[in-house]
Design an enzyme around this catalytic site. Structure first.
Site, PDB file in Angstrom:
ATOM      1  N   HIS A  78      85.877  30.492  54.156  1.00 20.93           N
ATOM      2  CA  HIS A  78      86.033  31.168  55.453  1.00 20.93           C
ATOM      3  C   HIS A  78      85.495  32.595  55.396  1.00 20.93           C
ATOM      4  O   HIS A  78      84.816  33.048  56.330  1.00 20.93           O
ATOM      5  CB  HIS A  78      87.497  31.176  55.885  1.00 20.93           C
ATOM      6  CG  HIS A  78      88.064  29.815  56.111  1.00 20.93           C
ATOM      7  ND1 HIS A  78      89.400  29.593  56.377  1.00 20.93           N
ATOM      8  CD2 HIS A  78      87.481  28.583  56.108  1.00 20.93           C
ATOM      9  CE1 HIS A  78      89.611  28.299  56.524  1.00 20.93           C
ATOM     10  NE2 HIS A  78      88.467  27.666  56.359  1.00 20.93           N
ATOM     11  N   HIS A 241      85.229  23.722  63.275  1.00 22.60           N
ATOM     12  CA  HIS A 241      85.688  24.254  61.990  1.00 22.60           C
ATOM     13  C   HIS A 241      84.853  23.690  60.842  1.00 22.60           C
ATOM     14  O   HIS A 241      84.630  24.380  59.836  1.00 22.60           O
ATOM     15  CB  HIS A 241      87.165  23.961  61.739  1.00 22.60           C
ATOM     16  CG  HIS A 241      87.653  24.619  60.488  1.00 22.60           C
ATOM     17  ND1 HIS A 241      87.941  25.964  60.426  1.00 22.60           N
ATOM     18  CD2 HIS A 241      87.829  24.149  59.222  1.00 22.60           C
ATOM     19  CE1 HIS A 241      88.296  26.287  59.200  1.00 22.60           C
ATOM     20  NE2 HIS A 241      88.230  25.201  58.449  1.00 22.60           N
ATOM     21  N   ASP A 245      83.040  25.901  58.035  1.00 20.80           N
ATOM     22  CA  ASP A 245      83.105  25.648  56.592  1.00 20.80           C
ATOM     23  C   ASP A 245      81.711  25.489  55.992  1.00 20.80           C
ATOM     24  O   ASP A 245      81.418  26.020  54.912  1.00 20.80           O
ATOM     25  CB  ASP A 245      83.911  24.372  56.314  1.00 20.80           C
ATOM     26  CG  ASP A 245      85.402  24.611  56.237  1.00 20.80           C
ATOM     27  OD1 ASP A 245      85.835  25.774  56.205  1.00 20.80           O
ATOM     28  OD2 ASP A 245      86.150  23.608  56.200  1.00 20.80           O
ATOM     29  N   HIS A 268      83.214  20.058  51.332  1.00 20.67           N
ATOM     30  CA  HIS A 268      82.838  21.109  50.388  1.00 20.67           C
ATOM     31  C   HIS A 268      82.012  20.555  49.225  1.00 20.67           C
ATOM     32  O   HIS A 268      81.018  21.155  48.815  1.00 20.67           O
ATOM     33  CB  HIS A 268      84.087  21.801  49.850  1.00 20.67           C
ATOM     34  CG  HIS A 268      84.968  22.363  50.918  1.00 20.67           C
ATOM     35  ND1 HIS A 268      84.556  23.347  51.789  1.00 20.67           N
ATOM     36  CD2 HIS A 268      86.255  22.069  51.265  1.00 20.67           C
ATOM     37  CE1 HIS A 268      85.542  23.639  52.617  1.00 20.67           C
ATOM     38  NE2 HIS A 268      86.585  22.879  52.324  1.00 20.67           N
TER      39      HIS A 268
END
Length: 307
Positions: A78, A241, A245, A268
């Site tokens: 973030h 979101h 990310d 991720h």
């Protein structure tokens, strides 16, 4: 010349880690040209610097973790997203624990923090990694398929599609596109919060995770609906979101990218795999800078935009 950027003054924040629940102090400091983004664990007996890079990512379970030797910093995405969204190149980030504070669960507080410090242009060319041919990573098949991809593009844009079988997500849209040159990061992306399900939170806490999470810093859902009394900040906040990310994960390569990023059910781990796949193919990218702002992609030459 399109110039590098840092912040004008030191700025600080205090919060708790999403997973550790531990209090942490964050100090952001200006850095000289070509320093890059460097995390510094100042709580250790001997402070340890952790410069960002794709290779510095040591763990991608639940968040992006960077480390060197035994020193680590968890949940950097973030803050990195805010730094990328404002076009910053050089910052020292002093941190007193091993996890970046979650603050409100988005990057908005970090954007405010950075903008409050002021943006300073530096007398050095801003250097980009320009993708010059497609690179893709894939996992699974059928319903388990997920992928992420770079294509050449004179700018930086993202398209992310999620696939959550949940009434609240289905009703808000599962695909979002964002172009750094055409859209406004602070207005369109930065306020999108992380999200989770009550059953997952209970499981994570039983394993010593999500100890700092709650409705103050996440969208929380049961099997049917969003439980937060104030609802959603964007109609498509879940997919936005994921864009937030991805911007943070991809900036861990250490330089701004010129590319079109597209992904389906990525996270991720896959974002980092894509960076490593790109760097492993020297004929797929090149380093570039721009002698004039007119040559640069739209958006990158503009000053960081406020809300």
């Amino acid at each position: 010349m399109l110039q590098q950027r840092t912040i004008k003054t030191i700025t600080r924040a205090v919060g708790v880690g999403l997973h550790s629940g531990q209090r942490v102090e964050l100090t952001l400091r200006p850095a000289q040209p070509d320093t890059g983004i460097v995390f510094r664990r100042v709580d250790l007996p001997e402070p340890v610097d952790i410069p960002i890079s794709a290779e510095a990512v040591t763990d991608t379970r639940m968040a992006s973790t960077i480390g060197t030797g035994g020193a680590k910093v968890h949940t950097v995405e973030h803050l990195m997203s805010a730094i990328a969204g404002l076009g910053l190149d050089n910052i020292y980030i002093d941190i007193t624990a091993e996890e970046v504070p979650i603050l409100d669960g988005s990057s908005a507080s970090f954007v405010f923090l950075l903008q409050s410090a002021g943006i300073e242009l530096q007398k050095a060319p801003k250097r980009f990694i320009r993708v010059i041919r497609p690179v893709e990573v894939r996992e699974g098949e059928g319903q388990n398929l997920k992928w992420a991809r770079f294509d050449p593009y004179h700018g930086f844009k993202l398209r992310f599609e999620i696939d959550f079988a949940h009434p609240a997500v289905d009703s808000t849209g599962q695909c979002v596109e964002f172009d750094m040159g055409e859209d406004n990061y602070t207005r369109d992306i930065a306020r999108a919060r992380t999200f989770g399900f009550t059953k997952d939170v209970e499981m994570l806490r039983s394993h010593g995770l999500a100890l700092g999470g709650g409705m103050d810093n996440a969208i929380v859902m049961d099997d049917y609906k969003v439980l937060n009394s104030d609802g959603l900040r964007y109609d498509d906040e879940f997919a936005k979101h994921k864009i937030l990310d991805a911007i943070g994960d991809l900036y861990l390569i250490g330089r701004p990218l010129l590319a079109a990023y597209s992904a389906f059910r990525s996270g991720h781990g896959m974002n980092n795999q894509l960076l490593r796949a790109l760097l492993a193919q020297p004929d797929a990218w090149e380093l570039v800078s721009f002698d004039s702002e007119r040559q640069a992609p739209k958006g990158f030459a503009q000053p960081a935009r406020a809300w």
